[in-house]
Design a protein around this motif. Structure first.
Motif: not given
Ligand code: AN0
Ligand code: CP
Length: 320
Positions: A47, A309, A147, A110, A149-150, A141-142, A54, A305, A50
């Motif tokens: 990542s 978050a 996903h 994630r 947050l995206q 976080m995926e 985050t 992002r 993220t």
């Protein structure tokens, strides 16, 4: 909020967006909220965005942050129960998860789809174990299938740039050399269905997304037709979701470069903005000129992002 996985976890979406814009105006407004609270971010996969956004969000809220790359320095983890652990895996997830929970107040995870078994991926086997055994609120976080947050950041971006009350938003499959997860398109579809937009999905045959995410969205197999009059083009590759072709789950079915988003595609839109979650492979997914054009929103999306978050961590902190 104890779990952040689906758009519904935020409750009223308009309220969540209002909170996002409040935080965007003043990112440190809630800097006292996270005092002496620790966020643990666990990465089973790579990542850039993220990881950084985050951490920044947690710092905006005054939290401490610990980041763990499971594959770099931690013990190799067994995830299956009942296995005789005589191989290279030294620790079981069933001990590792509650141990991780001991050192933090909130856990972000994630863990991508493995494509080994569709049912395990779509049942969110790994993330559900974190929810069950960590004793902490968990935010995705995926994961194998989503996903969020995206998608929240994408929705914030669309709200900022839309020129009409109900813009036309098109999610378009585009070619990629490797098999990628369905998490980004799944969540994007879920969030667009919850938002006030005219939503269309376009992809080659065989790439049908899981019905739980497609909802009432229109699916158009003719990419150019889908692009006509669009206000936002959201490009993404995904591998076969295994809906119409179960045996092909996780496979690359097409490398058709006529699906690459180029100037000719953008020309039939309503001067659409171009979006992609990044990382993006240039001249596979999108041409250099389109991603570099003034209509490209890839950097504002990434910037948002931090905002998505911050809202999510704030909501979790408020529920501790
Ligand atoms: C990942 C994916 O497609 O899900 C992460 C995107 C945010 N992309 C890659 O692995 C290249
Ligand atoms: N968009 C996104 O999640 O990027 P990373 O994989 O770099 O975190």
């Amino acid at each position: 909020m104890k779990v952040f996985q689906h758009v519904s976890d935020l409750g009223d979406l308009k309220g969540a967006l209002a909170e996002a814009f409040e935080i965007k105006k003043d990112p440190y407004k809630y800097e006292q909220l996270g005092r002496r609270k620790t966020a643990l971010l666990i990465f089973f996969n790579n990542s850039l965005r993220t990881r950084l956004s985050t951490q920044k969000a947690a710092m905006n809220l005054g939290m401490n942050v610990i980041v763990l790359d499971v594959n770099q320095g931690a013990w190799k983890l067994e995830t299956e129960r009942g296995v005789i652990m005589d191989g290279d895996k030294s620790e079981h997830l069933l001990e590792a998860i509650p141990v991780m929970g001991c050192y933090c107040d909130v856990i972000g995870v994630r863990s991508f789809a493995t494509f080994e078994n569709r049912q395990d991926d779509y049942e969110e086997k790994i993330l559900n174990q974190f929810i069950k055994y960590s004793g902490r609120p968990v935010f995705f976080m995926e994961s194998a299938t989503v996903h969020p947050l995206q998608s929240f950041a994408d929705l914030i971006t669309i709200e900022e740039y839309k020129k009409t009350a109900r813009p036309k938003v098109v999610l378009s499959w585009a070619p990629h050399p490797k098999a990628l997860p369905q998490a980004v398109p799944n969540s994007f579809a879920e969030w667009m269905n919850a938002a006030d937009v005219d939503f269309v999905i376009t992809h080659p045959e065989g790439y049908e997304l899981d019905p739980q995410f497609v909802g009432d969205a229109r699916v158009e197999y003719d990419q150019m037709k889908a692009f006509e009059g669009a206000d936002f083009i959201y490009a993404k590759n995904w591998s076969c979701p295994g809906v119409t072709r179960p045996a092909d789950y996780g496979k690359v079915l097409s490398r058709d470069m006529s699906w690459t988003v180029d100037a000719a595609h953008m020309a039939v839109t309503n001067n659409a903005y171009f979006m992609h979650c990044l990382p993006v492979r240039r001249n596979m997914i999108v041409t250099d000129d389109v991603i570099e054009s003034p209509q490209s929103l890839v950097i504002p999306e990434a910037a948002n992002r931090e905002i998505s978050a911050t809202v999510v961590l704030k909501r979790i902190l408020e529920s501790l």
